[in-house]
Enzyme design. Sequence first.
Site, mmCIF file in Angstrom:
data_model
loop_
_atom_site.group_PDB
_atom_site.id
_atom_site.type_symbol
_atom_site.label_atom_id
_atom_site.label_comp_id
_atom_site.label_asym_id
_atom_site.label_seq_id
_atom_site.Cartn_x
_atom_site.Cartn_y
_atom_site.Cartn_z
ATOM 1 N N THR A 1 0.820 -1.214 0.000
ATOM 2 C CA THR A 1 0.000 0.000 0.000
ATOM 3 C C THR A 1 0.857 1.269 0.000
ATOM 4 O O THR A 1 2.071 1.226 0.176
ATOM 5 C CB THR A 1 -0.949 0.007 1.212
ATOM 6 O OG1 THR A 1 -0.196 -0.291 2.393
ATOM 7 C CG2 THR A 1 -2.026 -1.041 1.050
ATOM 8 N N SER B 1 1.104 8.771 4.996
ATOM 9 C CA SER B 1 0.561 8.717 3.647
ATOM 10 C C SER B 1 1.696 9.042 2.687
ATOM 11 O O SER B 1 2.290 10.120 2.770
ATOM 12 C CB SER B 1 -0.576 9.719 3.468
ATOM 13 O OG SER B 1 -0.929 9.822 2.100
ATOM 14 N N ARG B 2 2.015 8.106 1.786
ATOM 15 C CA ARG B 2 3.139 8.333 0.876
ATOM 16 C C ARG B 2 2.767 9.248 -0.283
ATOM 17 O O ARG B 2 3.608 9.592 -1.091
ATOM 18 C CB ARG B 2 3.669 6.985 0.364
ATOM 19 C CG ARG B 2 4.215 6.126 1.496
ATOM 20 C CD ARG B 2 4.938 4.881 1.009
ATOM 21 N NE ARG B 2 5.314 4.074 2.164
ATOM 22 C CZ ARG B 2 4.669 2.996 2.580
ATOM 23 N NH1 ARG B 2 3.599 2.609 1.935
ATOM 24 N NH2 ARG B 2 5.072 2.314 3.621
ATOM 25 N N VAL B 3 1.487 9.619 -0.389
ATOM 26 C CA VAL B 3 1.080 10.622 -1.373
ATOM 27 C C VAL B 3 1.227 12.015 -0.767
ATOM 28 O O VAL B 3 1.662 12.960 -1.414
ATOM 29 C CB VAL B 3 -0.367 10.362 -1.832
ATOM 30 C CG1 VAL B 3 -0.875 11.514 -2.678
ATOM 31 C CG2 VAL B 3 -0.438 9.063 -2.608
#
Length: 535
Positions: free
Chosen positions: A357, A383-385
Amino acid sequence: MSETIDAASITRLLAERLSTLDATVDTQEVSTVDEVGDGIARVSGLMSAMAGELLEFKSEETGERVYGLAQNLERDEVGAVLFGNVAAIKEGDECRTTGRIMDIPVGRAMLGRVVNPLGQPIDGLGEIRTTHRRPIEFKAPGVIDRTPVCEPVQTGILAIDSMIPIGRGQRELIIGDRKAGKTAIAIDTIINQRGKGMVCIYVAIGQKASTVAGIRAALEAHHALDYTVIVSATAAESAPMQYIAPMAGAAIGEFFMYNGADGKPASAENPGGHVLVIYDDLSKQAVAYRQMSLTLRRPPGREAYPGDIFYLHSRLLERACKLSQELGSGSMTALPLIETQDGDVSAYIPTNVISITDGQIYLQSDLFLQGQRPAVDVGISVSRVGGAAQVKSMKQVAGNLRLDLASYQELAGFAQFGSDLDATTQKQLTHGSRMMELLKQARYYHLDVTEQVAVLFAGNQGYFDDLPLSQVIEFRDGLVTYLASSFGKLLERLRVEKVAGELERELDHAIADYKREFVARHAVAPVDGAAGEEA
């Protein structure tokens, strides 16, 4: 005089007849069931069967047809998992290939309905007339067919939208122990999509039927059912049904992503839809797959899970994406849920899904029991976004929030061992405790992104610091109502502008006016840090 028959006339007559002949050749292999039990059938003689092919079984006693999915292709036999009335199939019954990969019916008629993983309605509201079919297993789009995630999926939950933002096309894991509030976050996110053009798919895996009924009732009560499809494989269902449930949910979601509102394939001129899929939860799917695989006599690996369990989840979650403009710019956002045992995120399935994910929202049972709800641990949630899925003003006001909370928690730990604290440390503790209180949110209470920005701005400016802790949430909710009723245009500017210059001054004045009114109404004199902590 009779007509003479020669070779030319016979050839011409045959050619005419053959030109009008419309015949299809049905190439089906037929064999018999050698062994059946625990929802698994072993069939010999199907030499042309494909992996993932749909097989048709027919009961000799009742004539009932049951479908299965070819899983193991061995030298002498095929191992298949059965769906539907498994008890109807006995040894010696007929089995034949169908020549097609397993698919399910999909379409807009499914909105507002509860279906099983085969796409059949189970809510007692009658037949669903669908227009399309999609395979449950579908190849994920390649890199060229995707675009970067840049549009937000607003959950309405302040702690998530400010520090762990989710974007359209992202895969964000929600992980935590049982009864820590994972499903609550998922349902609140669905409810908050009302009016935002998102189709929501809720996949319930291995849950009680009463739980699914309660979720359906909650969605209906909050007017969220008309844009939601519930796919349910309850705990009473067989392991194969629980295994295919997430793939069925993804297939239903892909119909909306790959097609426009008219049902035709999406393109630059015919935009695709935006979909949110929630898998609740993949831990139970993994258990079902383990049971199914062991029954199929596949060799067990770590914790008895088969070695391809990682590939199973990666195939599923890679189907979530943001498509390119040429393919209609549609998106499918995945929120998989994983249940941990006593907070152990280093177990096999949690580490697998974490690595697949684009971030995780980690819920802590300790925080939940302390009353911090949603019980999001902002220390290890990520959150990698990131800011790519936030509006400018939110990115601005939430920039230091995570660091502020981390430093507060560290100082709070030290403060337990000493009573003499300098003024700066006391101020940090007071501010941190108010910001933690600010993040508490009740079920079904959602904040628009502009309201979240205004609330965080007020927190950063210290408007909560001199209030008793017990009045922080009351002040926050009152401020939101005040700004929405009297400063609607000001809030709308926060959706597209940064909090600076004239906009910052106007917002500051509005909050200060409400603060004076609030303090006068409650007859509260501003308190220092020590008094505030007592409150």
